[in-house]
Design a protein around this motif. Sequence first.
Motif, short mmCIF file in Angstrom:
data_model
loop_
_atom_site.label_atom_id
_atom_site.label_comp_id
_atom_site.label_asym_id
_atom_site.label_seq_id
_atom_site.Cartn_x
_atom_site.Cartn_y
_atom_site.Cartn_z
N ALA A 9 0.95 -1.23 -0.03
CA ALA A 9 -0.04 0.27 -0.05
C ALA A 9 0.86 1.44 0.08
O ALA A 9 1.81 1.16 0.59
N ALA A 10 0.63 2.18 -0.86
CA ALA A 10 1.27 3.33 -0.85
C ALA A 10 1.46 4.25 0.58
O ALA A 10 2.50 4.95 0.67
N ASP A 11 0.56 3.87 1.38
CA ASP A 11 0.54 4.73 2.66
C ASP A 11 0.88 3.68 3.71
O ASP A 11 0.88 4.17 4.74
N VAL A 12 1.86 2.72 3.42
CA VAL A 12 2.52 2.03 4.45
C VAL A 12 3.27 2.48 5.39
O VAL A 12 4.14 3.52 4.64
#
Lengths: 237, 321
Positions: A9-12
Amino acid sequence: MNDWEYKPAADVGLAGAERWRSLRREAGLPSTLAHMTWCGLTRAYLGMWHHFRVTGAENLPAKPPFVVVANHTSHLDAIALAAALPPALRVHAFPIAAGDTFFETKATAAFAAVFLNALPMWRKSCGAHAMETLRERLVTEGLIYLLFPEGTRSRTGEMGKFRAGIGMLVAGTPTPVVPARLDGCFAAMPPGSRLPKRHPITLRFGAPQSFADVPNDRAGWQRVADSLRAAIEGLAP
Amino acid sequence: MSGAFAHPATIGISVFLVALLAVAPVIFEVLNRMGKLTPELRRELYARYFSWLVLVPLMLVPVLAGRLFTIFAVGLLGLFAYREFARATGFFRNRLLSAAVVLGIVLITLASADHWYGFFMALSSLTVCALVIVALIGDQPKGYLQRVALAVFAFALFGVCLGHFGYFANDKNYRPLLLLILLCVELNDVFAFCCGKFFGRRKLAPNTSPGKTWGGAIGAFVLTTALFAGIGWFVFAGTVLAAPVHLVTMGALLSFAGQLGDLVISSVKRDLGVKDMGVVIPGHGGLLDRFDSLLFVGPALFHYVGYFVGVGLDQPARLWF
């Protein structure tokens, strides 16, 4: 045998409010469920309370990525625009909302992120980097943006000037942009009013436009904005 | 909470945990005065300590509160651990398959809550069948094996393996047993870390987890086995498992399974190229960075105890369905 491809996920690495305010936020199962339920409920509310009518839905591309732009006179606008999309497309839709209104406190940021699936646009300090992130995500991840190029709600009900930001997202790309005209939202809930009045709302989608041949520069961005404004004016009843 | 402290071992372990949390800052400060701590190490120790101040009650309170609290707390742990895994791998984008894994974890939790052993066991195979079939939906053979493998791996670890801790709560004597397991698993990590510092020379698996050493692993194995056998003697008193051979076997099994769980999640992290699985626990990383050692301990001890004395056999079964 090739290696497997993982795409975290890009927001990890982001948690809580930081994640809700991130332009790279990707919805998981709980927020997708919350967002879809919200859209379903608001669609039912708009139908019952505002006799919501949608025309020109055939102009919406069958698949993302695309952008829907509309005139902005009320908080009901974003709700109506998201609820008007077919359920299969809603899951990809991100309304672009004013950061200083919807993302300032933790509670509103959580609501805007989880239920509206909104991404923040900070009006006072919207840097080129933020626009670049949005432009890149739109195409690479196949998203749908719902946005209001006026940048703020009209205080008179008349459509204001379109800002060039929309051009920065799509100029020089084949991503289609669908102009949409909302009528009745201003009468139902103008800026400053707290509760919506019973007033019919209609939404008309126009033919999509592509700006692949428009240069990705200041002049090009304004051309995009002007062209879309004219298209929305042309959708007037 | 009536009967929460019925077993003396429950009182002993609970008091020990609370005392440990009370004494830890004193030890840090003594070490600090002696000049043994660098400012960074002191900061890290305190970050971990403050996380334990939250984690210990989060583990202790549900176990003491009762059967259903324990089962649902384990279910939530499974769901949050799965969330971390799904976001770190990108698997969460397969929404339908991801929902099927979540449903499997929820059903395992409900089977435990219902005390329905047949369904609890049947779910292992039935959910795997369902995942393999659900992955067909969408008619996209590209990436089929990868998404099925990730789904089955996630369900096996966070649904089935962790789910055994929930099922333990159906036993009348579950409180001291679960507290003993949790205490030993967490101290197993601490023992491995400390023994590694003192005796660690040869790396255990340098590509998977560069910090682990044979010295740390063997030291933890010996100390955890002794600790488990010592406290286990009180916990299993009056049953066949109170015999030294069983106590030592269970302690050894716990330490071995705990260290393997740690290595498995390390391997996942190396494959993904991430340092931590998440950010929810300051000083530790994600939930999976903290609870990785629990993964295989649940099934290993559950079936050992189940084979020799049974789990929850004298309690009413199939309460709802």
